[in-house]
Design an enzyme around this catalytic site. Structure first.
Site, PDB file in Angstrom:
ATOM      1  N   HIS A  28      41.764  43.354  36.301  1.00 48.99           N
ATOM      2  CA  HIS A  28      42.349  42.110  36.808  1.00 48.99           C
ATOM      3  C   HIS A  28      42.277  41.948  38.315  1.00 48.99           C
ATOM      4  O   HIS A  28      42.270  40.910  38.611  1.00 48.99           O
ATOM      5  CB  HIS A  28      43.480  41.729  36.068  1.00 48.99           C
ATOM      6  CG  HIS A  28      43.496  41.585  34.653  1.00 48.99           C
ATOM      7  ND1 HIS A  28      43.218  40.385  34.146  1.00 48.99           N
ATOM      8  CD2 HIS A  28      43.785  42.349  33.504  1.00 48.99           C
ATOM      9  CE1 HIS A  28      43.267  40.465  32.878  1.00 48.99           C
ATOM     10  NE2 HIS A  28      43.530  41.363  32.526  1.00 48.99           N
ATOM     11  N   GLU A  42      40.123  30.691  34.785  1.00 48.48           N
ATOM     12  CA  GLU A  42      38.816  30.525  35.778  1.00 48.48           C
ATOM     13  C   GLU A  42      38.408  29.061  35.752  1.00 48.48           C
ATOM     14  O   GLU A  42      37.192  28.786  36.368  1.00 48.48           O
ATOM     15  CB  GLU A  42      37.718  31.346  35.016  1.00 48.48           C
ATOM     16  CG  GLU A  42      37.050  31.127  33.789  1.00 48.48           C
ATOM     17  CD  GLU A  42      37.935  31.568  32.475  1.00 48.48           C
ATOM     18  OE1 GLU A  42      37.308  31.499  31.681  1.00 48.48           O
ATOM     19  OE2 GLU A  42      39.150  32.172  32.781  1.00 48.48           O
ATOM     20  N   ASP A  73      40.642  38.857  40.356  1.00 46.88           N
ATOM     21  CA  ASP A  73      41.526  38.032  41.037  1.00 46.88           C
ATOM     22  C   ASP A  73      40.667  37.951  42.605  1.00 46.88           C
ATOM     23  O   ASP A  73      40.866  36.749  43.011  1.00 46.88           O
ATOM     24  CB  ASP A  73      42.903  38.449  41.635  1.00 46.88           C
ATOM     25  CG  ASP A  73      44.031  38.471  40.318  1.00 46.88           C
ATOM     26  OD1 ASP A  73      43.691  37.831  39.282  1.00 46.88           O
ATOM     27  OD2 ASP A  73      44.950  39.274  40.195  1.00 46.88           O
ATOM     28  N   ASN A  75      37.000  40.948  34.106  1.00 44.16           N
ATOM     29  CA  ASN A  75      38.084  41.452  33.976  1.00 44.16           C
ATOM     30  C   ASN A  75      37.934  42.653  33.084  1.00 44.16           C
ATOM     31  O   ASN A  75      38.851  43.765  33.392  1.00 44.16           O
ATOM     32  CB  ASN A  75      39.161  40.216  33.235  1.00 44.16           C
ATOM     33  CG  ASN A  75      39.659  39.419  34.287  1.00 44.16           C
ATOM     34  OD1 ASN A  75      39.654  39.781  35.441  1.00 44.16           O
ATOM     35  ND2 ASN A  75      39.815  38.271  34.060  1.00 44.16           N
ATOM     36  N   ASP A 106      33.868  25.828  35.495  1.00 43.95           N
ATOM     37  CA  ASP A 106      34.409  27.161  34.838  1.00 43.95           C
ATOM     38  C   ASP A 106      33.292  28.253  35.135  1.00 43.95           C
ATOM     39  O   ASP A 106      31.973  28.034  35.011  1.00 43.95           O
ATOM     40  CB  ASP A 106      34.165  26.771  33.399  1.00 43.95           C
ATOM     41  CG  ASP A 106      34.850  27.951  32.468  1.00 43.95           C
ATOM     42  OD1 ASP A 106      36.229  27.819  32.323  1.00 43.95           O
ATOM     43  OD2 ASP A 106      34.382  28.926  32.130  1.00 43.95           O
TER      44      ASP A 106
END
Length: 540
Positions: free
Chosen positions: A404, A434, A408, A399, A391
């Site tokens: 975002h 994530e 990405d 973000n 994680d």
């Protein structure tokens, strides 16, 4: 006729016989009397001898007359018998004409040397519609049968050649105009015949009405052309083959060229190679089994397999067919279509269904499927299997701060580094957000912890550069669970690895934790490893 010319008329013959009798009688009287008078001088004896001589002449002439008349009566009897025979022959010929010629179901006609009709049988009347009275003894029938002048001239030229003995015809077809039924196609067999003197006396012709058969042939040819057109435009190849080891082709449509790169004649009767050589070796058993099962249940079969083209390319084909009885044997009939594009599309769709579109790694569903298979394999062979739950730390801040789109980019970069840092037999999948999972076959607890630390170290040591030129420092937290040390099922392994990852989060992030039972597991032999990178804060 020749005998009459040699012998003369009956009157002439009678006069000749009478004259000969008078001459012979006169000579007999003159010479016999003189001879008797020289021999006998006695008048009484002379009278008696002349009487005897007279009776001798009468007896002699009577015998001669008897013999002549007997011969004539024999000749008359022979002539009478000959005439009766001729009459009987004429009667038989007449019966033959009535019973055979007139009643024949084929057209029979006889022409004289001038091309006029002498015999026109009943079948000729029925086919043409013109009676014998109209046809015989006149040239007008030709105009009626062949009203077109040029066509009629061509027909009459052939008739003339037949009558002259220059030609015989067999199966010559002409089209006549009938009186009632329109045009009819007639196939002719004709030749000339000779009289007793060896001269051409005319010709005889037999005609068969082939109108219906020619119409049927024309319709059959039209259907064959239609079928050929359909076959040639099929999206694939139609076939008929023997049910043998080589799938020996007996018929292949022209679509064979586009499908296989071979000409149909290359494969028919295995002239160049059998169809079985084109079938991909690994698929041959499946094809045979599918066909055998379908024949056994008297049902059509459908099977997909790979095929070797003439150019070396391997394509996927779909075959649909069924077995049919043919002369006591079994043959297969069906069609074969090229489905390579569909198979490639299916593969792409399958890949898309298994791949996370953002990172290009396996998605959650495919990762779970692979994990299930690996657990089953580890159980079967009594091997270890490790699961890493990964994680990103503080990803929400990325973000919220950079948007975002940057988030990405970060996920793609992190997933690529993770993929580059594991073996080809390992599996990396994105579980969502994530979070990532790494499946490590045949990995013990210590080996899995070392791999996890290598992954964590690479992410922590290499900042992620994003599109606007910034370099972001990121870290990951990893939880580790191992089969069968911690769990004996895929779901439990995932749950325990997830719990170990949350322990790593609670203990400051940027670290690796092997499940230890702190969150509920009490399995014996469990250990805990903590990894904290040098120079990094536990709370990073």
């Amino acid at each position: 006729m020749n005998h009459s010319k040699r012998s003369g008329t009956p009157v002439t013959r009678s006069l000749k016989v009478a004259l000969a009798y008078l001459v012979v009688g006169g000579l007999w009287i003159l010479f016999s009397d003189a001879a008797v008078e020289q021999v006998v001088s006695d008048p009484e004896m002379l009278t008696r001898l002349q009487t005897w001589k007279g009776w001798a002449f009468v007896a002699f002439t009577g015998v001669v007359l008897y013999l002549v008349m007997l011969r004539q009566f024999h000749r008359d009897r022979e002539m009478l018998d000959h005439q009766l025979g001729q009459q009987e022959e004429i009667r038989r010929l007449s019966q033959f004409q009535q019973s055979v010629i007139d009643n024949a179901n084929i057209w029979i006609n006889v022409l004289d040397p001038q091309g006029r009709v002498l015999i026109w049988n009943r079948a000729a009347e029925e086919i043409s519609g013109f009676s014998s009275d109209v046809a015989t003894g006149s040239d007008s029938i030709w105009e009626k049968l062949y009203p077109d002048p040029d066509y009629r001239a061509w027909v009459l030229e052939r008739v003339s050649r037949i009558l002259s003995g220059q030609e015989e015809v067999e199966g010559l077809e002409t089209t006549i105009a009938t009186r009632h039924n329109g045009e009819r196609a007639i196939a002719w067999h004709s030749r000339s015949f000779l009289d007793s003197a060896g001269r051409v006396a005319g010709s005889i012709a037999i005609g068969m009405d082939v109108t219906e058969s020619r119409a049927a042939e024309s319709a059959l040819k039209a259907r064959e052309r239609q079928l050929s057109t359909i076959m040639d435009n099929l999206p694939g190849m139609a076939y008929r083959c023997l049910y043998d080891d080589y799938w020996t082709m007996k018929f292949i449509s022209s679509g064979c060229r586009e499908l296989t790169g071979y000409q149909p004649e290359d494969l028919v009767d295995n002239r160049r190679l059998p169809w079985s050589d084109l079938v991909f070796a690994d698929d041959a058993a499946n094809v045979t089994a599918a066909v055998e099962d379908a024949i056994g249940s008297a049902e059509p079969f459908s099977v997909e397999y790979r095929l070797h083209r003439a150019d070396g390319q391997i394509i996927w084909v779909w075959e649909r067919g069924r077995g049919v009885e043919d002369g006591g044997g079994m043959v297969l009939e069906g069609i074969i279509l090229d489905v390579t594009e569909r198979k490639e599309l299916e593969a792409r769709l399958s890949e898309m269904a298994a791949i996370d579109p953002l990172t290009g790694q396996f998605n959650r569903r495919e990762t779970e499927r692979i994990l299930q298979e690996e657990v089953a394999r580890a159980e079967r062979y009594h091997r270890k299997l490790a699961v890493l739950w990964v994680d990103l730390d503080h990803f929400k801040n990325v973000n919220d701060t950079w948007g975002h789109a940057v988030g990405d980019e970060v996920l793609r970069s992190i997933s690529l580094r993770l993929a580059e840092s594991v073996r080809t037999v390992d599996t990396l999948g994105r579980f969502g957000g994530e979070e990532f999972i790494v499946v490590l076959p045949e990995m013990s607890v210590d080996e899995a912890w070392e791999v996890a630390e290598r992954l964590r170290g690479r992410i922590a040591d290499e900042p992620v550069r994003v599109s606007f030129g910034m370099a972001l420092d990121l870290t990951i937290s990893i939880g580790v669970a191992v089969y069968p040390d911690h769990a004996d099922s895929a779901d439990t392994l995932c749950n325990l690895a997830d719990k170990a990852m949350y322990q790593a989060k609670e203990q400051g992030r940027n670290r690796t934790i092997v499940f230890s039972g702190v969150s509920g597991s009490t399995e014996s032999g469990e250990i805990q490893h903590l990894g904290t990178p040098a120079g990094k804060s536990d709370g990073a």
